[in-house]
Design an enzyme around this catalytic site. Sequence first.
Site, PDB file in Angstrom:
ATOM      1  CB  CYS A 203       8.447   8.812 -27.076  1.00 60.81           C
ATOM      2  SG  CYS A 203       7.199   7.515 -27.329  1.00 60.81           S
ATOM      3  CG  HIS A 335       4.026  10.284 -25.351  1.00 63.65           C
ATOM      4  ND1 HIS A 335       5.126  10.317 -26.179  1.00 63.65           N
ATOM      5  CD2 HIS A 335       4.144  11.384 -24.540  1.00 63.65           C
ATOM      6  CE1 HIS A 335       5.855  11.384 -25.907  1.00 63.65           C
ATOM      7  NE2 HIS A 335       5.291  12.043 -24.913  1.00 63.65           N
ATOM      8  CG  ASP A 356       6.716  14.868 -23.419  1.00 61.89           C
ATOM      9  OD1 ASP A 356       7.183  14.214 -24.361  1.00 61.89           O
ATOM     10  OD2 ASP A 356       5.487  15.066 -23.277  1.00 61.89           O
TER      11      ASP A 356
END
Length: 422
Positions: A203, A335, A356
């Site tokens: 991520c 995250h 995201d």
Amino acid sequence: APPECPFCGEAAGRELEEHVRERHGHLLGAPGAGNGEQLYECPMCSLTCTNIQILEEHVDLHLEEHNFSEGGNIRDLELAQQLQTEENEWQRSEEEKREREEFKKLQRQYGLDNSGGFKQQFLKNMEREVDRGRMQPFEYHKRKADMMESLASGIDDGKTKTSGVIEALCKYYQNDNKDVRRVWLSAGVDHFHSSLGDRGWGCGYRNFQMLLSSLLQNSFYNDCLRDTTLIPSIPKIQSMIEDAWREGFDPHGASHFNNRLHGSKAWIGACEIYSLLTSLRIKCQIIDFHKPTGPMGTHPRLFEWILHYYSTDNEGGAKVVCTSKPPIYLQHQGHSRTVVGIEEKKNKSLCLLLFDPGCSSQQMQKLLKQNSDGTGLKLLRKFVGSLKEKQYQIVAVDGVLTLEEKAARCRASQVLTSEKIP
């Protein structure tokens, strides 16, 4: 062993005194005897003897019994100490074992277990897809060839990219007049999602790709990015961060990764993004929202900061403000996401708009429909009550650095501290 009778040697146990009186009473004097014979009383049990030698043997028996008992206590104490020592050693061994297992777990979680990187995971996951019948062998070989070409060039293959979302959002808000009072949107930015090669750990890299895609569209950053005209692949980004470390940026953070990212599945965070951007002479700052500032563990100060970031120099009366501001890198434990805008509702509440990396291209494509009813925005919208992690960090871009400023920030990063919002 039970004490023996001093007269006959027979084991008498606790009934020694009774045994002696019954069997050998003629050798003893009775208490209070009046025959004029001298009596000798035992100082330990008050038994009376008529002979000093008999009394000595009798007392010796008491002493032997006492010593046997004391010896037993000592042996019991030694045994207890030994058992306690063994218990302590076992507990220490178990604790060390747990610590090793936890450390290995953390290494696996943060990609530092030497299990390979993007390439190895990509191939392994594709092989699994073939085994399960979800991918044909010819597709496997084609995608493997594409991946090898991408790795060789250092350029992302673009297979996880979705473009045009910001423009679609701008059109949507201009046509929608429901509960949004005003909205500020970042400059254009492409969405990148995780692939078979980085699922579960990529991520941070994908959010950097999003941020970079916006900077590459802004001519203000052309000079900084003249060597980075296309979006780099994840392994290339890892090499770029290593280059920043070799320049002297964030040695403490580099040591956490043993100065090596390439070929690993290591997670990166705000400090690595800051070091990489600064090494490219892109001016940015880390803001640390280190504790909740609202009820129920919420962070209203985070929302207020982002509103100020986008609304500064964009205070016109238009309902939809498409700013020239780059998106914001948003990090929390486990995250990271990219902030691409913020809504102000008619009731004055705020709502972030987030890209995201966990959202697929198929999900993001729904936002490109011009006649969207707004349901797709659920993917992007996050209200104050939705962000309740203990701590958040953001990396916000705000200009270009001179070579002297870059050098100064490199020196400062050796004791890098983020600005904390009280």
